[in-house]
Design an enzyme around this catalytic site. Structure first.
Site, PDB file in Angstrom:
ATOM      1  N   PRO A 105       1.076  39.794 -14.164  1.00  0.00           N
ATOM      2  CA  PRO A 105      -0.206  39.106 -14.265  1.00  0.00           C
ATOM      3  C   PRO A 105       0.116  38.094 -15.728  1.00  0.00           C
ATOM      4  O   PRO A 105       0.989  38.492 -16.588  1.00  0.00           O
ATOM      5  CB  PRO A 105      -1.302  39.872 -14.735  1.00  0.00           C
ATOM      6  CG  PRO A 105      -1.082  41.372 -14.163  1.00  0.00           C
ATOM      7  CD  PRO A 105       0.773  41.305 -14.298  1.00  0.00           C
ATOM      8  N   GLU A 106      -0.547  36.944 -15.680  1.00  0.00           N
ATOM      9  CA  GLU A 106      -0.547  36.191 -16.913  1.00  0.00           C
ATOM     10  C   GLU A 106      -1.589  36.280 -17.636  1.00  0.00           C
ATOM     11  O   GLU A 106      -2.490  36.994 -17.613  1.00  0.00           O
ATOM     12  CB  GLU A 106      -0.019  34.798 -16.523  1.00  0.00           C
ATOM     13  CG  GLU A 106       1.311  34.649 -15.647  1.00  0.00           C
ATOM     14  CD  GLU A 106       1.537  33.456 -14.980  1.00  0.00           C
ATOM     15  OE1 GLU A 106       1.318  32.551 -15.490  1.00  0.00           O
ATOM     16  OE2 GLU A 106       2.261  33.288 -13.974  1.00  0.00           O
TER      17      GLU A 106
END
Length: 284
Positions: free
Chosen positions: A2-3
Site C-alpha cells: 500500500p501507498e
C-alpha cells in the site's frame, strides 16, 4: 502497495479501535521483522499518526500522564500485502490484543515490518528518517519542489525515493506523471513541468485518500480494510494498470515499460521524453 492513500485510510479505520486502548499482548514468531514489540505490552495507545507509508502508534504507560517522558512509538510498515483484519487467517503474522478486542496483521508476502522505538529514533529505518514532506501538508512547498526537480535524475525513480515528497509509490507516481504530461524517465524538469507535477501529486493523492485508496484485483493479499471494504480509486486510474487501453486524454494506447526495475505506465503521445538540452526557454 500500500501507498500513502491506503495507509492513511487504514489509519482512519483502525484508530477508533485502538485509541485509548491498552495493549495486552503482541504475538508473532519473527522477532527480526517485528522488533521489540514486547515493549508495547501494558501501554496505552494515545493516538495514531502516519508518515508517508508508515503507521505510527503513540504509546504511553497506561497509568501515566500525557507528557510521560517514557513514551514510545509503535511503527508499522505494511510492506506489499500487509493489512489489519478482525479475524485470524492463513496469512496472519501478528496478533495485537487490546483491552477492547483483537486485531490480526495479515501479510501474504511477508514484507511488512514493525518496531517499537523511542519517538524520533529512526536510525534503523533510513527511509523514514530521510523522508520528504507530506504531499497534502503545508510543508510540501511548490517553490522548493520545483527547485529540486530542475536538477533531479529520472523523475519517477526520484519520486519513489521518498526524498522529494513522502508516500508516493508506483501507482500514484504513474498517475501523477500522466496527469502532469511528463515522461517517467524525464530528467531535469523545467519549472513549468515541476509546477504541473507538484499540482498533480497533490490532486491525485487528495482524490485517492477520499476514495479510500486503490484495490487491485481479487488475489490473496490485495489491499482491503480490516472490515473487508476495498478502496475505490482504482476506478479512476488513467495510467497505472491500463496498458493496452486508450488514454482518456488522446486515445493512444497506454504502454507498460520497465524503469528502475518497476513496471511503469504512460501515454506515448501525451508523455513524450524530451531530449536533454531542449529545455524551452519559454517553458521556464
Amino acid at each position: 502497495m500500500p501507498e500513502l492513500p491506503e495507509v492513511e485510510t487504514t489509519r482512519r479505520k483502525i484508530e477508533p479501535l485502538l485509541r485509548g486502548r491498552t495493549i495486552l499482548s503482541v504475538t508473532h514468531d519473527a522477532p527480526h521483522k517485528y522488533r521489540d514489540t514486547h515493549l508495547a505490552v501494558g501501554r496505552r495507545v494515545q493516538g495514531l499518526s502516519r508518515r508517508g507509508k508508515y503507521l505510527m502508534l503513540q504509546l504511553a504507560a497506561a497509568d501515566a500522564a500525557e507528557d510521560d517522558p517514557h513514551d514510545l512509538e509503535f511503527i508499522v510498515h505494511l510492506g506489499m500485502t500487509g493489512g489489519f483484519r478482525l479475524e485470524s487467517g492463513k496469512h496472519t503474522r501478528v496478533v495485537l490484543e487490546t483491552d477492547a478486542g483483537t486485531l490480526h496483521f495479515d501479510d501474504a508476502r511477508r514484507f511488512g515490518k514493525m518496531a517499537v522505538v523511542r519517538p524520533g529514533e529512526y536510525a534503523g529505518m533510513p527511509t523514514l528518517a530521510a523522508m520528504g514532506p507530506e504531499p497534502l501538508s503545508d510543508d510540501f512547498r511548490e517553490a522548493e519542489f520545483v527547485a529540486l526537480a530542475r536538477v533531479a535524475g529520472a523523475v519517477k525513480p526520484w519520486l519513489l525515493s521518498q526524498k522529494p515528497v513522502s508516500g508516493v509509490g508506483n501507482i500514484y507516481a504513474d498517475e501523477a506523471l500522466w496527469e502532469a504530461r511528463i515522461h517517467p524517465a524525464q530528467t531535469r524538469l523545467t519549472a513549468a513541468e515541476g509546477r504541473r507535477l507538484y499540482r498533480a501529486i497533490r490532486e491525485v493523492m487528495g482524490r485517492a485518500v477520499e476514495a479510500g485508496g486503490s484495490s487491485l484485483g481479487d488475489g490473496v493479499g490485495n489491499y482491503r480494510q480490516h472490515d473487508g471494504v476495498p478502496g475505490a480509486y482504482q476506478h479512476e486510474h488513467h495510467a497505472y494498470g491500463q496498458e493496452g487501453t486508450p488514454c482518456p486524454r488522446c486515445g493512444t494506447d497506454i504502454v507498460k515499460t520497465v524503469l528502475a526495475q518497476r513496471g511503469t505506465h504512460s501515454c506515448p503521445t501525451c508523455q513524450v521524453l524530451r531530449a536533454e538540452g531542449k529545455r524551452r526557454k519559454a517553458d521556464d
